[in-house]
Scaffold this motif. Structure first.
Motif, short mmCIF file in Angstrom:
data_model
loop_
_atom_site.label_atom_id
_atom_site.label_comp_id
_atom_site.label_asym_id
_atom_site.label_seq_id
_atom_site.Cartn_x
_atom_site.Cartn_y
_atom_site.Cartn_z
N GLY A 1 45.78 46.00 22.25
CA GLY A 1 46.15 45.14 23.36
C GLY A 1 47.07 45.86 24.33
O GLY A 1 47.49 46.99 24.10
N GLY A 2 47.37 45.18 25.42
CA GLY A 2 48.27 45.77 26.39
C GLY A 2 48.15 45.10 27.74
O GLY A 2 47.58 44.02 27.87
N LEU A 3 48.70 45.78 28.73
CA LEU A 3 48.69 45.30 30.10
C LEU A 3 47.67 46.09 30.91
O LEU A 3 47.64 47.32 30.85
CB LEU A 3 50.08 45.46 30.72
N VAL A 4 46.83 45.38 31.63
CA VAL A 4 45.80 46.03 32.43
C VAL A 4 45.64 45.27 33.74
O VAL A 4 45.89 44.06 33.79
CB VAL A 4 44.46 46.09 31.65
N GLN A 5 45.25 45.96 34.78
CA GLN A 5 45.00 45.30 36.05
C GLN A 5 43.64 44.62 36.05
O GLN A 5 42.73 45.02 35.31
CB GLN A 5 45.08 46.31 37.19
N ALA A 6 43.51 43.61 36.89
CA ALA A 6 42.23 42.93 37.02
C ALA A 6 41.12 43.93 37.34
O ALA A 6 41.30 44.84 38.15
CB ALA A 6 42.30 41.87 38.11
N GLY A 7 39.99 43.76 36.65
CA GLY A 7 38.87 44.68 36.80
C GLY A 7 38.89 45.81 35.79
O GLY A 7 37.90 46.55 35.68
N LEU B 1 38.03 42.77 33.19
CA LEU B 1 39.03 41.78 32.78
C LEU B 1 39.62 41.07 33.99
O LEU B 1 39.82 41.67 35.06
CB LEU B 1 40.12 42.45 31.97
N GLN B 2 39.90 39.80 33.79
CA GLN B 2 40.47 38.95 34.83
C GLN B 2 41.75 38.30 34.31
O GLN B 2 41.95 38.20 33.09
CB GLN B 2 39.46 37.89 35.25
N PRO B 3 42.60 37.84 35.22
CA PRO B 3 43.85 37.19 34.76
C PRO B 3 43.61 36.05 33.76
O PRO B 3 44.43 35.83 32.87
CB PRO B 3 44.46 36.68 36.06
N ASP B 4 42.49 35.36 33.89
CA ASP B 4 42.19 34.27 32.95
C ASP B 4 41.93 34.77 31.53
O ASP B 4 41.89 33.98 30.59
CB ASP B 4 40.96 33.48 33.42
N ASP B 5 41.74 36.06 31.37
CA ASP B 5 41.54 36.64 30.04
C ASP B 5 42.87 36.89 29.33
O ASP B 5 42.87 37.30 28.16
CB ASP B 5 40.76 37.94 30.13
N THR B 6 43.97 36.67 30.02
CA THR B 6 45.28 36.85 29.41
C THR B 6 45.46 35.89 28.25
O THR B 6 45.30 34.68 28.40
CB THR B 6 46.39 36.63 30.45
N ALA B 7 45.76 36.45 27.08
CA ALA B 7 45.89 35.64 25.87
C ALA B 7 46.33 36.53 24.73
O ALA B 7 46.34 37.76 24.86
CB ALA B 7 44.56 34.98 25.52
N ILE B 8 46.64 35.90 23.62
CA ILE B 8 46.78 36.63 22.37
C ILE B 8 45.41 36.64 21.70
O ILE B 8 44.79 35.58 21.53
CB ILE B 8 47.83 36.00 21.43
N GLN C 1 48.53 41.04 22.04
CA GLN C 1 48.65 40.46 23.37
C GLN C 1 47.81 41.26 24.37
O GLN C 1 47.91 42.49 24.43
CB GLN C 1 50.10 40.45 23.83
N VAL C 2 47.03 40.56 25.15
CA VAL C 2 46.31 41.14 26.28
C VAL C 2 46.80 40.43 27.54
O VAL C 2 46.72 39.21 27.63
CB VAL C 2 44.79 40.98 26.12
N THR C 3 47.31 41.21 28.48
CA THR C 3 47.79 40.65 29.73
C THR C 3 47.07 41.33 30.88
O THR C 3 47.05 42.56 30.96
CB THR C 3 49.31 40.86 29.88
N VAL C 4 46.45 40.53 31.73
CA VAL C 4 45.71 41.05 32.87
C VAL C 4 46.44 40.63 34.14
O VAL C 4 46.59 39.43 34.40
CB VAL C 4 44.27 40.54 32.88
N SER C 5 46.87 41.60 34.90
CA SER C 5 47.60 41.30 36.13
C SER C 5 46.64 41.26 37.32
O SER C 5 45.64 41.97 37.35
CB SER C 5 48.68 42.35 36.37
#
Length: 115
Positions: free
Chosen positions: A9-15, A85-92, A110-114
């Protein structure tokens, strides 16, 4: 008992893309299926994708075409390739397995999409 350990998991930008991994250990004989679920803040835990011991794959409709589940030849690890990936995909994201009718869960990643 089955222990499940997730990673990736991690932080990734949209797309962007991420690949999650989950490895099962312990009493792994008799595992019927492995898969992924996700839970966004304030929401219930929902199916992402599962794969059975015989290779039958099931995706949630909203994941089809963007997410791909796979496993290793030993059938002790399962992977989730997530693209577009899209912001709506943000979740555990939780790894799951079913063994002799009992559900086992990982600790979640945790996956966070900015945007």
């Amino acid at each position: 008992q089955v222990q499940l350990v997730e990673s990736g998991g991690g932080l990734v930008q949209a797309g962007g893309s991420l690949r999650l991994s989950c490895t099962a250990s312990g009493s792994i004989g008799g595992i019927f299926s492995m898969g992924w679920y996700r839970q966004a803040p304030g929401k219930q835990r929902d199916l992402v994708a599962t794969i059975t011991s015989t290779g039958i794959i099931n995706y949630a409709n909203s994941m089809k075409g963007r997410f791909t589940i796979s496993r290793d030849s030993a059938r002790t690890s399962v992977y989730l390739q997530m693209n577009s990936l899209q912001p709506d995909d943000t979740a555990i994201y939780y790894c799951n397995c079913i063994r002799w009718g009992q559900n086992y869960w990982g600790q979640g990643t945790q996956v966070t999409v900015s945007s």
